[in-house]
Design a protein around this motif. Structure first.
Motif, short mmCIF file in Angstrom:
data_model
loop_
_atom_site.label_atom_id
_atom_site.label_comp_id
_atom_site.label_asym_id
_atom_site.label_seq_id
_atom_site.Cartn_x
_atom_site.Cartn_y
_atom_site.Cartn_z
N UNK A 1 55.47 55.45 -22.74
CA UNK A 1 57.10 54.45 -22.58
C UNK A 1 57.35 54.18 -23.75
N UNK A 2 57.99 54.78 -24.33
CA UNK A 2 58.57 53.88 -25.71
C UNK A 2 58.97 53.16 -25.37
N UNK A 3 58.94 51.69 -26.61
CA UNK A 3 59.60 50.75 -26.66
C UNK A 3 60.78 50.13 -25.98
N UNK A 4 61.62 50.90 -27.01
CA UNK A 4 63.01 51.46 -26.63
C UNK A 4 63.40 51.81 -24.48
N UNK A 5 62.78 52.51 -24.44
CA UNK A 5 62.60 52.73 -23.17
C UNK A 5 62.15 51.39 -22.02
N UNK A 6 61.57 50.60 -22.70
CA UNK A 6 61.21 49.58 -21.35
C UNK A 6 62.06 48.79 -21.64
N UNK A 7 62.53 48.45 -23.00
CA UNK A 7 63.07 47.68 -23.02
C UNK A 7 64.55 48.16 -22.16
N UNK A 8 65.26 49.17 -22.45
CA UNK A 8 66.66 50.21 -21.52
C UNK A 8 66.72 48.99 -20.49
N UNK A 9 65.11 50.02 -19.80
CA UNK A 9 64.69 49.33 -18.31
C UNK A 9 64.82 48.03 -17.96
N UNK A 10 64.35 47.39 -18.37
CA UNK A 10 63.87 45.53 -18.93
C UNK A 10 65.84 45.30 -18.83
N UNK A 55 75.42 39.04 -27.91
CA UNK A 55 74.09 38.95 -27.81
C UNK A 55 73.65 39.47 -26.54
N UNK A 56 72.49 39.87 -26.40
CA UNK A 56 71.75 39.43 -25.14
C UNK A 56 71.49 38.07 -24.84
N UNK A 57 71.15 36.85 -25.18
CA UNK A 57 71.35 36.04 -24.53
C UNK A 57 72.62 35.43 -23.63
N UNK A 58 74.26 35.87 -24.51
CA UNK A 58 75.33 35.21 -23.73
C UNK A 58 76.35 36.18 -23.11
N UNK A 59 75.40 37.88 -23.28
CA UNK A 59 75.52 38.92 -22.45
C UNK A 59 74.67 38.29 -20.87
N UNK A 60 74.09 37.54 -20.86
CA UNK A 60 73.58 37.32 -19.74
C UNK A 60 73.38 35.65 -19.14
N UNK A 61 74.15 35.16 -19.71
CA UNK A 61 74.55 33.90 -19.52
C UNK A 61 75.67 33.81 -18.42
N UNK A 110 63.13 40.44 -27.27
CA UNK A 110 61.69 40.84 -26.57
C UNK A 110 61.86 41.41 -25.02
N UNK A 111 60.63 41.55 -24.94
CA UNK A 111 60.83 42.72 -23.36
C UNK A 111 60.40 40.97 -22.82
N UNK A 112 59.67 40.25 -23.68
CA UNK A 112 59.05 39.11 -22.87
C UNK A 112 60.68 37.96 -22.42
N UNK A 113 61.33 38.33 -23.75
CA UNK A 113 62.74 37.28 -23.39
C UNK A 113 63.88 38.15 -21.85
N UNK A 114 63.80 39.71 -21.56
CA UNK A 114 63.72 40.00 -20.56
C UNK A 114 63.40 39.59 -19.72
N UNK A 115 61.73 39.59 -19.93
CA UNK A 115 61.27 39.63 -17.81
C UNK A 115 61.24 37.55 -17.70
N UNK A 116 61.64 36.92 -18.79
CA UNK A 116 61.44 36.24 -18.85
C UNK A 116 63.34 35.06 -17.76
N UNK A 117 63.70 36.52 -18.10
CA UNK A 117 65.55 36.43 -17.55
C UNK A 117 65.41 36.56 -15.86
N UNK A 118 64.66 38.02 -16.09
CA UNK A 118 64.59 38.21 -14.90
C UNK A 118 64.11 37.29 -14.04
N UNK A 119 62.93 36.99 -13.83
CA UNK A 119 62.69 35.81 -13.40
C UNK A 119 63.00 34.21 -13.09
#
Length: 127
Positions: A1-10, A55-61, A110-119
């Motif tokens: 899976x490409x990085x872009x697809x992983x980010x989209x999934x996250x 941005x991503x931070x505000x989108x999920x705030x 980053x992927x880690x930012x998404x994972x952290x926010x999911x958790x």
């Protein structure tokens, strides 16, 4: 899976847990118009400042998000003036100003930012 697809999934997974948290927090009542939302299909998680300009931070705030009915969120485009008024009532001017300031943060996550926010949201739901 490409990085872009992983980010989209996250990003999709994050929206699912984030919007679920907001709906559970607010209940089936439209933050904007105050009406009870009886049909789950018309129960949305709406953005105070639209996701297209965030941005991503505000989108999920969580303080930029609230339960909304379909009519207010889609037909009225979020009903910004009333949403703003309700935000002032709930959070006060200082928090609303903070949310507007967050518009300046357009950093791509980053992927880690998404994972952290999911958790983060999963932890909130489990409390």
């Amino acid at each position: 899976m490409t990085k872009q697809k992983r980010l989209k999934k996250l990003k999709k997974e994050l929206w699912k847990v984030c919007s679920s948290y907001v709906k559970n927090r607010d209940g089936p009542k439209c933050f904007v118009c105050g009406k009870e939302i009886k049909n789950r299909k018309s129960w949305h998680c709406g953005h105070f400042l639209p996701s297209k300009i965030c941005g991503d931070e505000l989108r999920f705030y969580e303080k930029n998000l609230a339960s909304c009915c379909y009519f207010c969120n889609i037909n009225l485009g979020g009903y910004g003036a009333m949403f703003y008024r309700k935000m002032l009532e709930k959070y006060g001017q200082e928090e609303v100003d903070k949310i507007f300031k967050m518009l300046e943060d357009k950093r791509k996550w980053t992927e880690q930012d998404y994972i952290d926010k999911i958790n983060y949201y999963k932890d909130l739901q489990n409390k």
